[in-house]
Design an enzyme around this catalytic site. Structure first.
Site, PDB file in Angstrom:
ATOM      1  N   SER A 119      -5.343 -26.484  -8.637  1.00  0.00           N
ATOM      2  CA  SER A 119      -6.388 -25.518  -8.290  1.00  0.00           C
ATOM      3  C   SER A 119      -7.703 -25.883  -8.957  1.00  0.00           C
ATOM      4  O   SER A 119      -8.759 -25.416  -8.545  1.00  0.00           O
ATOM      5  CB  SER A 119      -6.025 -24.123  -8.797  1.00  0.00           C
ATOM      6  OG  SER A 119      -4.751 -23.758  -8.383  1.00  0.00           O
ATOM      7  N   HIS A 140      -5.254 -29.242  -1.668  1.00  0.00           N
ATOM      8  CA  HIS A 140      -5.000 -27.927  -2.256  1.00  0.00           C
ATOM      9  C   HIS A 140      -4.664 -26.904  -1.169  1.00  0.00           C
ATOM     10  O   HIS A 140      -5.486 -26.605  -0.311  1.00  0.00           O
ATOM     11  CB  HIS A 140      -6.242 -27.490  -3.048  1.00  0.00           C
ATOM     12  CG  HIS A 140      -6.078 -26.196  -3.757  1.00  0.00           C
ATOM     13  ND1 HIS A 140      -7.100 -25.303  -3.934  1.00  0.00           N
ATOM     14  CD2 HIS A 140      -4.988 -25.618  -4.326  1.00  0.00           C
ATOM     15  CE1 HIS A 140      -6.655 -24.251  -4.586  1.00  0.00           C
ATOM     16  NE2 HIS A 140      -5.374 -24.406  -4.823  1.00  0.00           N
ATOM     17  N   GLU A 152      -7.856 -27.639   1.084  1.00  0.00           N
ATOM     18  CA  GLU A 152      -9.053 -28.298   0.534  1.00  0.00           C
ATOM     19  C   GLU A 152      -8.683 -29.748   0.220  1.00  0.00           C
ATOM     20  O   GLU A 152      -7.722 -29.992  -0.513  1.00  0.00           O
ATOM     21  CB  GLU A 152      -9.499 -27.607  -0.762  1.00  0.00           C
ATOM     22  CG  GLU A 152     -10.096 -26.221  -0.560  1.00  0.00           C
ATOM     23  CD  GLU A 152     -10.425 -25.518  -1.881  1.00  0.00           C
ATOM     24  OE1 GLU A 152     -11.392 -24.757  -1.902  1.00  0.00           O
ATOM     25  OE2 GLU A 152      -9.703 -25.722  -2.881  1.00  0.00           O
ATOM     26  N   ASN A 190     -11.229 -21.174  -5.111  1.00  0.00           N
ATOM     27  CA  ASN A 190     -10.969 -20.551  -6.412  1.00  0.00           C
ATOM     28  C   ASN A 190     -12.258 -20.280  -7.196  1.00  0.00           C
ATOM     29  O   ASN A 190     -12.313 -19.346  -7.997  1.00  0.00           O
ATOM     30  CB  ASN A 190     -10.016 -21.410  -7.258  1.00  0.00           C
ATOM     31  CG  ASN A 190      -8.583 -21.229  -6.821  1.00  0.00           C
ATOM     32  OD1 ASN A 190      -8.096 -21.920  -5.954  1.00  0.00           O
ATOM     33  ND2 ASN A 190      -7.911 -20.249  -7.393  1.00  0.00           N
TER      34      ASN A 190
HETATM   35  N1  3HC Z   1       6.220 -17.812   2.474  1.00  0.00           N
HETATM   36  C1  3HC Z   1       6.311 -18.066   3.792  1.00  0.00           C
HETATM   37  N2  3HC Z   1       5.939 -17.178   4.738  1.00  0.00           N
HETATM   38  C2  3HC Z   1       5.488 -15.985   4.319  1.00  0.00           C
HETATM   39  C3  3HC Z   1       5.403 -15.646   2.963  1.00  0.00           C
HETATM   40  C4  3HC Z   1       5.797 -16.627   2.027  1.00  0.00           C
HETATM   41  N3  3HC Z   1       5.736 -16.399   0.711  1.00  0.00           N
HETATM   42  N4  3HC Z   1       4.936 -14.389   2.862  1.00  0.00           N
HETATM   43  C5  3HC Z   1       4.726 -13.944   4.118  1.00  0.00           C
HETATM   44  N5  3HC Z   1       5.070 -14.914   4.984  1.00  0.00           N
HETATM   45  C6  3HC Z   1       4.959 -14.855   6.432  1.00  0.00           C
HETATM   46  C7  3HC Z   1       5.872 -13.823   7.024  1.00  0.00           C
HETATM   47  O1  3HC Z   1       7.156 -14.349   7.261  1.00  0.00           O
HETATM   48  C8  3HC Z   1       5.132 -13.475   8.302  1.00  0.00           C
HETATM   49  O2  3HC Z   1       5.407 -14.490   9.270  1.00  0.00           O
HETATM   50  P1  3HC Z   1       5.430 -14.161  10.834  1.00  0.00           P
HETATM   51  O3  3HC Z   1       4.035 -13.736  11.190  1.00  0.00           O
HETATM   52  O4  3HC Z   1       5.801 -15.465  11.443  1.00  0.00           O
HETATM   53  O5  3HC Z   1       6.419 -13.075  11.010  1.00  0.00           O
HETATM   54  C9  3HC Z   1       3.661 -13.608   7.940  1.00  0.00           C
HETATM   55  O6  3HC Z   1       3.641 -14.398   6.747  1.00  0.00           O
HETATM   56  C10 3HC Z   1       3.015 -12.289   7.659  1.00  0.00           C
HETATM   57  O7  3HC Z   1       3.755 -11.657   6.625  1.00  0.00           O
HETATM   58  P2  3HC Z   1       4.021 -10.104   6.535  1.00  0.00           P
HETATM   59  O8  3HC Z   1       4.051  -9.531   7.916  1.00  0.00           O
HETATM   60  O9  3HC Z   1       5.182  -9.871   5.648  1.00  0.00           O
HETATM   61  O10 3HC Z   1       2.795  -9.533   5.712  1.00  0.00           O
HETATM   62  P3  3HC Z   1       1.255  -9.454   6.005  1.00  0.00           P
HETATM   63  O11 3HC Z   1       0.914  -9.397   7.431  1.00  0.00           O
HETATM   64  O12 3HC Z   1       0.827  -8.363   5.124  1.00  0.00           O
HETATM   65  O13 3HC Z   1       0.662 -10.852   5.459  1.00  0.00           O
HETATM   66  C11 3HC Z   1      -0.129 -12.282   3.741  1.00  0.00           C
HETATM   67  C12 3HC Z   1       0.976 -11.336   4.201  1.00  0.00           C
HETATM   68  C13 3HC Z   1      -0.229 -13.466   4.723  1.00  0.00           C
HETATM   69  C14 3HC Z   1       0.251 -12.789   2.376  1.00  0.00           C
HETATM   70  C15 3HC Z   1      -1.508 -11.496   3.753  1.00  0.00           C
HETATM   71  O14 3HC Z   1      -1.398 -10.347   2.980  1.00  0.00           O
HETATM   72  C16 3HC Z   1      -2.652 -12.321   3.219  1.00  0.00           C
HETATM   73  O15 3HC Z   1      -3.279 -13.100   3.931  1.00  0.00           O
HETATM   74  N6  3HC Z   1      -2.961 -12.152   1.910  1.00  0.00           N
HETATM   75  C17 3HC Z   1      -4.009 -12.933   1.255  1.00  0.00           C
HETATM   76  C18 3HC Z   1      -3.463 -14.269   0.817  1.00  0.00           C
HETATM   77  C19 3HC Z   1      -4.491 -15.108   0.118  1.00  0.00           C
HETATM   78  O16 3HC Z   1      -5.662 -14.782  -0.001  1.00  0.00           O
HETATM   79  N7  3HC Z   1      -4.047 -16.267  -0.384  1.00  0.00           N
HETATM   80  C20 3HC Z   1      -4.889 -17.171  -1.149  1.00  0.00           C
HETATM   81  C21 3HC Z   1      -4.704 -16.918  -2.601  1.00  0.00           C
HETATM   82  S1  3HC Z   1      -5.677 -18.021  -3.576  1.00  0.00           S
HETATM   83  C22 3HC Z   1      -4.730 -19.390  -3.754  1.00  0.00           C
HETATM   84  O17 3HC Z   1      -3.672 -19.517  -3.188  1.00  0.00           O
HETATM   85  C23 3HC Z   1      -5.275 -20.475  -4.625  1.00  0.00           C
HETATM   86  C24 3HC Z   1      -4.299 -20.912  -5.657  1.00  0.00           C
HETATM   87  O18 3HC Z   1      -4.799 -22.073  -6.261  1.00  0.00           O
HETATM   88  C25 3HC Z   1      -4.049 -19.863  -6.695  1.00  0.00           C
END
Ligand code: 3HC
Length: 283
Positions: A119, A140, A152, A190
């Site tokens: 990250s 990333h 990224e 990030n």
């Molecule tokens: N692994 C694989 N698939 C997953 C999952 C996981 N951990 N969590 C959810 N999914 C899938 C589900 O199976 C579902 O798939 P489908 O559409 O094929 O049925 C889909 O994602 C949507 O899941 P849900 O219906 O359970 O839940 P939501 O519609 O609420 O979506 C979310 C969940 C996609 C996590 C949404 O809340 C979201 O976009 N959150 C923001 C995530 C974000 O901003 N991520 C970036 C973080 S920063 C980062 O990663 C940087 C790093 O360096 C720290």
């Protein structure tokens, strides 16, 4: 150069998600960790999400089995020594990653590309620990890797243009949208997200409830998750590592919130330890 075989190093949330994406797009993938048991757990995690797709009738049982058959688990790097692309997704610690890159450089074939899912750690520095800096870059992904569209791609100082082109194209092949990001602290996403999470933690210190802060950003800014639930999801240790690196590189504007440091010291790392700003013990 054509990418056919991948090795993913580190079978945690990110590594298993990245491996899942690779096999879902038909790439033979070795998922490795310091103990094969961890890699097997990572494969179980991928299998769980593929099973959810079967239940939602987005994948057949036969396709699930075919996909999982492409995912081999391993301990160490030997099984993946002939991989064309290695994606390192180990713990966010510069010393650990430097050693991994030295070891990968020794073990993997000479023309393999070595990418890091870091990250925030300098790609140029990781590349400097290999004899192939032209073939080292950042790649990333975002949590959850199977769902989030962005990758990224970050060249280090000596990364050749061909390596970047291959990674951009590979990202598209696995259904992602690549963006070229600079090799500066925390790249693009990030750099913007973590200071917001840090600010949300100051609001907690000032007596506001995490539920209210998250609700405010979900409903007031249309974010799918609030900053504190997302920080819990990404891992508070990762958030602290990113803020510390940004503070070192960019100054005190990015000083980690004292509450964040305290929570990491107490082992409250978010979802992965079942407790962060929220309690996940009943999930
Ligand atoms: N692994 C694989 N698939 C997953 C999952 C996981 N951990 N969590 C959810 N999914 C899938 C589900 O199976 C579902 O798939 P489908 O559409 O094929 O049925 C889909 O994602 C949507 O899941 P849900 O219906 O359970 O839940 P939501 O519609 O609420 O979506 C979310 C969940 C996609 C996590 C949404 O809340 C979201 O976009 N959150 C923001 C995530 C974000 O901003 N991520 C970036 C973080 S920063 C980062 O990663 C940087 C790093 O360096 C720290």
């Amino acid at each position: 150069m054509e990418i056919k075989k991948i090795m993913v190093v580190g079978a945690g949330i990110m590594g298993s998600g990245i491996a899942q994406v690779c096999v879902e797009h038909g790439f033979a993938t070795v998922l490795t960790d310091v103990k094969e048991e961890y890699a097997r757990k990572g494969k179980e995690n991928a299998a769980h999400f593929l099973e959810r797709k079967v239940q939602k009738q987005r994948m057949t049982e036969a396709d699930k089995e075919k996909t999982l058959a492409l995912l081999e688990t391993a301990e160490g790097y030997k099984k993946g020594a002939d991989a064309d692309l290695v994606i390192e997704a180990a713990t966010e610690n510069a010393e650990v990653k430097k050693q991994i890159f030295r070891d990968l450089d020794e073990t993997c074939k000479a023309d393999a590309i070595l990418a890091s899912n870091t990250s925030t750690i300098s790609i140029s520095m990781l590349a400097g620990n290999t004899k192939r800096p032209c073939k080292v870059a950042g790649m990333h992904f975002f949590v959850p890797a199977p769902v989030m569209k962005l990758v990224e791609v970050t060249p280090g100082l000596l990364t050749e243009a061909e390596t970047v082109d291959i990674l951009m194209e590979f990202a598209r092949q696995i259904g992602k949208e690549p963006v070229k990001a600079p090799d500066t602290s925390a790249f693009l996403v990030n750099r913007l997200l973590d200071p917001m999470w840090n600010e949300a933690m100051y609001l907690v210190m000032e007596g506001n409830r995490p539920e209210d802060i998250d609700k405010a950003m979900r409903l007031g800014a249309n974010h799918p998750m609030g900053p504190l639930e997302l920080a819990d999801y990404a891992g508070l240790d990762i958030v602290l590592a990113v803020m510390e690196q940004m503070q070192r590189d960019l100054g005190d504007k990015y000083k980690p919130c004292p509450l964040l440091r305290q929570m990491v010291q107490a082992g409250l790392l978010g979802r992965k330890t079942k407790r962060g700003f929220y309690d996940y013990s009943k999930l």
